[in-house]
Design a protein around this motif. Structure first.
Motif, PDB file in Angstrom:
ATOM      1  N   GLU A  27       0.887  -1.290  -0.108  1.00 32.66           N
ATOM      2  CA  GLU A  27       0.055  -0.077  -0.122  1.00 32.66           C
ATOM      3  C   GLU A  27       0.758   1.228  -0.135  1.00 32.66           C
ATOM      4  N   SER A  28       0.733   1.971  -0.893  1.00 31.99           N
ATOM      5  CA  SER A  28       1.390   3.328  -1.050  1.00 31.99           C
ATOM      6  C   SER A  28       0.657   4.373  -1.992  1.00 31.99           C
ATOM      7  N   LEU A  29       0.548   5.448  -1.494  1.00 36.69           N
ATOM      8  CA  LEU A  29      -0.014   6.466  -2.287  1.00 36.69           C
ATOM      9  C   LEU A  29       0.958   7.123  -3.215  1.00 36.69           C
ATOM     10  N   THR A  30       0.495   7.373  -4.465  1.00 35.86           N
ATOM     11  CA  THR A  30       1.426   8.285  -5.345  1.00 35.86           C
ATOM     12  C   THR A  30       0.610   9.217  -5.932  1.00 35.86           C
ATOM     13  N   ASP A  31       1.216  10.152  -6.898  1.00 30.96           N
ATOM     14  CA  ASP A  31       0.613  11.038  -7.689  1.00 30.96           C
ATOM     15  C   ASP A  31       0.205  10.685  -9.008  1.00 30.96           C
ATOM     16  N   LEU A  37      -4.458  12.860 -15.153  1.00 30.22           N
ATOM     17  CA  LEU A  37      -5.715  13.528 -15.279  1.00 30.22           C
ATOM     18  C   LEU A  37      -5.527  14.909 -15.001  1.00 30.22           C
ATOM     19  N   GLY A  38      -4.390  15.513 -14.271  1.00 29.96           N
ATOM     20  CA  GLY A  38      -4.282  16.917 -14.226  1.00 29.96           C
ATOM     21  C   GLY A  38      -5.413  17.414 -13.100  1.00 29.96           C
ATOM     22  N   ARG A  39      -6.019  16.591 -12.139  1.00 31.14           N
ATOM     23  CA  ARG A  39      -6.854  16.823 -10.985  1.00 31.14           C
ATOM     24  C   ARG A  39      -6.558  15.843  -9.906  1.00 31.14           C
ATOM     25  N   ALA A  40      -7.093  16.478  -8.698  1.00 32.85           N
ATOM     26  CA  ALA A  40      -6.896  15.392  -7.566  1.00 32.85           C
ATOM     27  C   ALA A  40      -7.804  14.308  -7.899  1.00 32.85           C
ATOM     28  N   PRO A  41      -7.459  13.020  -7.260  1.00 36.74           N
ATOM     29  CA  PRO A  41      -8.326  12.002  -7.487  1.00 36.74           C
ATOM     30  C   PRO A  41      -9.610  12.067  -6.528  1.00 36.74           C
ATOM     31  N   LYS A  42     -10.554  11.389  -6.881  1.00 37.76           N
ATOM     32  CA  LYS A  42     -11.937  11.439  -6.239  1.00 37.76           C
ATOM     33  C   LYS A  42     -12.099  10.151  -5.297  1.00 37.76           C
ATOM     34  N   ASP A  43     -12.603  10.312  -4.392  1.00 35.61           N
ATOM     35  CA  ASP A  43     -13.065   9.175  -3.553  1.00 35.61           C
ATOM     36  C   ASP A  43     -14.118   8.354  -4.493  1.00 35.61           C
TER      37      ASP A  43
END
Length: 59
Positions: A27-31, A37-43
């Motif tokens: 588990e790791s978060l990446t960008d 997409l040029g935007r923050a991810p959505k839940d």
């Protein structure tokens, strides 16, 4: 699981999933979403709510 007469390969796979794959070490978060997409991810729940409201799933 073996007591439920599942085949040995299924018992092995489920054990592997829960002890190696889903134990948190992978588990790791990446960008990646931000970069692609040029935007923050959505839940996911926000995505599902917005998509359902758009009517795209209604045929």
């Amino acid at each position: 699981m073996a007591a439920q007469a599942l085949p040995a390969e299924f018992v092995w796979l489920i054990n592997e999933l829960f002890t190696e794959v889903l134990d948190g070490r992978n588990e790791s978060l990446t960008d990646g979403i931000q970069r692609v997409l040029g935007r923050a991810p959505k839940d996911f729940s926000a995505y599902a709510t917005e998509t359902a409201a758009s009517g795209i799933w209604s045929n």
